[in-house]
Design an enzyme around this catalytic site. Structure first.
Site, PDB file in Angstrom:
ATOM      1  N   LYS A 127      25.118  34.244  42.727  1.00 35.12           N
ATOM      2  CA  LYS A 127      26.207  34.159  41.752  1.00 35.12           C
ATOM      3  C   LYS A 127      25.595  34.070  40.376  1.00 35.12           C
ATOM      4  O   LYS A 127      24.455  33.633  40.215  1.00 35.12           O
ATOM      5  CB  LYS A 127      27.063  32.906  42.006  1.00 35.12           C
ATOM      6  CG  LYS A 127      28.486  33.052  41.524  1.00 35.12           C
ATOM      7  CD  LYS A 127      29.339  33.838  42.514  1.00 35.12           C
ATOM      8  CE  LYS A 127      30.756  33.996  42.047  1.00 35.12           C
ATOM      9  NZ  LYS A 127      31.594  34.585  43.106  1.00 35.12           N
ATOM     10  N   ASP A 167      33.841  38.614  38.741  1.00 39.35           N
ATOM     11  CA  ASP A 167      34.433  37.343  39.166  1.00 39.35           C
ATOM     12  C   ASP A 167      35.373  36.929  38.033  1.00 39.35           C
ATOM     13  O   ASP A 167      35.855  37.796  37.277  1.00 39.35           O
ATOM     14  CB  ASP A 167      33.331  36.315  39.448  1.00 39.35           C
ATOM     15  CG  ASP A 167      33.856  35.062  40.142  1.00 39.35           C
ATOM     16  OD1 ASP A 167      34.199  35.122  41.335  1.00 39.35           O
ATOM     17  OD2 ASP A 167      33.960  33.995  39.486  1.00 39.35           O
TER      18      ASP A 167
HETATM   19  P1  NAD Z   1      40.453  36.583  37.089  1.00 36.46           P
HETATM   20  O1  NAD Z   1      39.716  36.186  35.885  1.00 36.46           O
HETATM   21  O2  NAD Z   1      40.807  38.019  37.277  1.00 36.46           O
HETATM   22  O3  NAD Z   1      41.793  35.717  37.227  1.00 36.46           O
HETATM   23  C1  NAD Z   1      41.826  34.333  37.227  1.00 36.46           C
HETATM   24  C2  NAD Z   1      43.275  33.913  37.120  1.00 36.46           C
HETATM   25  O4  NAD Z   1      43.391  32.516  37.310  1.00 36.46           O
HETATM   26  C3  NAD Z   1      43.915  34.236  35.775  1.00 36.46           C
HETATM   27  O5  NAD Z   1      45.236  34.688  35.992  1.00 36.46           O
HETATM   28  C4  NAD Z   1      43.923  32.882  35.066  1.00 36.46           C
HETATM   29  O6  NAD Z   1      44.930  32.790  34.089  1.00 36.46           O
HETATM   30  C5  NAD Z   1      44.200  31.994  36.248  1.00 36.46           C
HETATM   31  N1  NAD Z   1      43.881  30.578  36.103  1.00 36.46           N
HETATM   32  C6  NAD Z   1      42.768  29.978  35.621  1.00 36.46           C
HETATM   33  N2  NAD Z   1      42.885  28.646  35.692  1.00 36.46           N
HETATM   34  C7  NAD Z   1      44.102  28.402  36.237  1.00 36.46           C
HETATM   35  C8  NAD Z   1      44.817  27.229  36.590  1.00 36.46           C
HETATM   36  N3  NAD Z   1      44.294  26.034  36.405  1.00 36.46           N
HETATM   37  N4  NAD Z   1      46.045  27.361  37.155  1.00 36.46           N
HETATM   38  C9  NAD Z   1      46.586  28.567  37.364  1.00 36.46           C
HETATM   39  N5  NAD Z   1      45.953  29.703  37.067  1.00 36.46           N
HETATM   40  C10 NAD Z   1      44.740  29.627  36.507  1.00 36.46           C
HETATM   41  O7  NAD Z   1      39.564  36.087  38.330  1.00 36.46           O
HETATM   42  P2  NAD Z   1      39.609  36.598  39.835  1.00 36.46           P
HETATM   43  O8  NAD Z   1      38.554  37.642  39.989  1.00 36.46           O
HETATM   44  O9  NAD Z   1      40.995  36.885  40.249  1.00 36.46           O
HETATM   45  O10 NAD Z   1      39.066  35.305  40.596  1.00 36.46           O
HETATM   46  C11 NAD Z   1      39.917  34.235  40.982  1.00 36.46           C
HETATM   47  C12 NAD Z   1      39.232  33.442  42.075  1.00 36.46           C
HETATM   48  O11 NAD Z   1      38.955  34.284  43.189  1.00 36.46           O
HETATM   49  C13 NAD Z   1      37.884  32.809  41.691  1.00 36.46           C
HETATM   50  O12 NAD Z   1      37.717  31.612  42.407  1.00 36.46           O
HETATM   51  C14 NAD Z   1      36.887  33.840  42.216  1.00 36.46           C
HETATM   52  O13 NAD Z   1      35.613  33.289  42.435  1.00 36.46           O
HETATM   53  C15 NAD Z   1      37.573  34.240  43.495  1.00 36.46           C
HETATM   54  N6  NAD Z   1      37.167  35.537  44.050  1.00 36.46           N
HETATM   55  C16 NAD Z   1      37.249  36.678  43.315  1.00 36.46           C
HETATM   56  C17 NAD Z   1      36.918  37.881  43.894  1.00 36.46           C
HETATM   57  C18 NAD Z   1      37.066  39.185  43.173  1.00 36.46           C
HETATM   58  O14 NAD Z   1      36.892  40.239  43.806  1.00 36.46           O
HETATM   59  N7  NAD Z   1      37.417  39.212  41.892  1.00 36.46           N
HETATM   60  C19 NAD Z   1      36.448  37.931  45.227  1.00 36.46           C
HETATM   61  C20 NAD Z   1      36.383  36.745  45.947  1.00 36.46           C
HETATM   62  C21 NAD Z   1      36.750  35.558  45.355  1.00 36.46           C
END
Ligand code: NAD
Length: 437
Positions: A127, A167
């Site tokens: 990461k 991410d």
């Molecule tokens: P992103 O930046 O696209 O979106 C994050 C979202 O969470 C945004 O809408 C933001 O406004 C919201 N957010 C942040 N803090 C918040 C809170 N306290 N309450 C409510 N909403 C909140 O990120 P993402 O890629 O969607 O990643 C989200 C999660 O999924 C992370 O934990 C990431 O590690 C995990 N993840 C992502 C992927 C991927 O392919 N992008 C794959 C596996 C896991």
């Protein structure tokens, strides 16, 4: 002397089942190590393997000087951490967030190792992250930050070594800049150095939707295994970024009822169901969902307490803790985010009979299609979206079955079932490779 006879200074923790100690509740690395110790104890895993998995293989800390638009220079702190490489090159996303810390990145790298093993991809876990607030930076500042960060970590990344991906707060454009920077340095195009790129420069069809769609696929398998109907099932989704919005679309298009959504700007709830396409259009033009009128407003901090059958935390770590777990009304939690539920919350939810599909299985759709992207880049042969989704589904259905079967066989929850499946594969790789020198 065999490795078994040389005692480690760190004693193995005993089986911790109901009294499992999460360490500091909000420290993701302590939480992750507590999960590892618990699974290791349940499996009677040999000490040399467990001891090695308790440490990250490489931790690179970099300073990233960036010329800001106003002519000043700011130096950002960044990390790239490789937890384990025994099953293949390292794989894991890059996060831009003010709260990035070394312990957070270590935990996320460890969970990537476990996740890749659970879905049986030939990868280890990594990461990366930069401490910054991208919401306050211009596009040109973000590009300069990305290019300099890529250059700083280029000593350990590469298509055969470590392959970053998007991410939180990173996206296809940022992956495009990373790929370009790395390629400029080595003198030829190396699309396989990152995944989650735009399709026009070697990205895969279906990568954008993959994590959210995968969340839906594992929920559907859970529904089959537990005998409940997803049609009309009320679903609440915390986070409306890549994972949350694509999960919302997948649930909505396949007949479930998305009743609540939140993002960093606010939360909304409508028991009759939300029109997800309308909400997506609103969020795109208003920089978030706050102010959406066709639903009632819910505070961000109490969003996980809204009435629903299925809750999908898809934002950040530690959103379900000992402070709010007893107020969760959902019957099923599908972890779209990494590390959203603390160990203390896990215990409270288990007592309430809430079933959790853990992050290392539930959000593995993203890394699975990232793997497909890497394979396509290496072969320079690209697949149709239909093929991508069919192969994604095959992998997640099989992984769910293996985890579910393990949890039944060993009478453990799905999180420990997933850890046991992943850990066994990982341990076998560690044993077979042995220890250098
Ligand atoms: P992103 O930046 O696209 O979106 C994050 C979202 O969470 C945004 O809408 C933001 O406004 C919201 N957010 C942040 N803090 C918040 C809170 N306290 N309450 C409510 N909403 C909140 O990120 P993402 O890629 O969607 O990643 C989200 C999660 O999924 C992370 O934990 C990431 O590690 C995990 N993840 C992502 C992927 C991927 O392919 N992008 C794959 C596996 C896991």
């Amino acid at each position: 002397m065999t490795p078994q006879t040389k005692a480690s200074p760190r004693p193995l923790k005993p089986s911790v089942s109901p009294e499992m100690n999460g360490g500091s509740e909000l420290n993701p690395w302590h939480q992750a190590m507590s999960q590892l110790d618990h699974a290791g104890a349940l499996m009677k895993m040999e000490q040399p393997v467990l001891e090695r998995l308790r440490h990250c293989k490489r931790i690179l800390e970099v300073s990233v000087p960036v010329r800001m638009d106003d002519g000043t220079t700011r130096v950002f702190e960044g990390y790239r951490i490789q937890h384990n490489l025994d099953r293949g090159p390292a794989k894991g996303g890059i996060r831009y967030h003010p709260q990035v810390s070394v312990d957070e990145v270590k935990a996320l790298a460890f969970w990537m190792t476990m996740k890749c093993a659970v879905v049986n991809l030939p990868y280890g876990g990594a990461k990366g992250g930069v401490i910054c607030d991208p919401k306050t930076m211009s596009k040109t500042e973000l590009e300069r930050l990305t290019r300099r960060y890529t250059s700083e970590i280029s000593i350990i990344i590469g298509p055969d070594k470590d392959i970053p991906a998007p991410d939180v707060n990173t996206n296809e454009q940022i992956m495009g800049w990373m790929m370009d920077t790395y390629s400029m340095t080595i003198g030829y195009s190396a699309p396989g150095v990152v995944t989650g790129k735009p399709v026009d420069i070697g990205g895969s069809l279906g990568r954008r939707e993959a994590t959210g769609l995968g969340v839906f696929y594992v929920t559907r398998e859970l529904a089959k295994a537990r005998g409940f109907d997803l049609k009309g099932a009320p679903v609440a989704i915390q986070g409306f970024g890549n994972v949350g919005s694509n999960a919302a679309k997948a649930f909505h298009e396949r007949g479930a009822k998305v009743v609540g959504v939140s993002d960093v700007t606010g939360g909304i709830y409508n028991e009759k169901g939300l029109d997800v396409d309308d909400l997506l259009a609103y969020a795109a033009s208003n920089h978030g969902i706050s102010g959406y009128r066709k639903a009632q407003a819910v505070p961000v901090e109490s969003f996980v307490e809204v009435p629903c059958q299925i809750l999908v935390p898809a934002a950040m770590e530690n959103t379900i803790t000992s402070k709010n777990a007893h107020k969760v009304q959902a019957r099923y939690i599908i972890e779209g985010a990494n590390g959203p539920t603390t160990i203390e919350a896990d215990k409270i939810l288990a007592q309430k009979g809430v079933v959790i599909v853990p992050d290392i299985l539930a959000n593995a759709g993203g890394v699975t299609v990232s793997y497909f992207e890497w394979v396509q880049d290496i072969q320079a042969y690209f697949w149709s979206e239909k093929d991508v989704f069919a192969k994604l589904q095959d992998i997640l259905v099989l992984a769910f079955k293996q985890v579910h079967d393990m949890s039944v066989k060993k009478s453990v929850d799905l999180r420990m079932g997933a850890f046991m499946v992943g850990l066994e594969r990982l341990a076998q790789a560690v044993r077979l490779r042995g220890m250098f020198p």
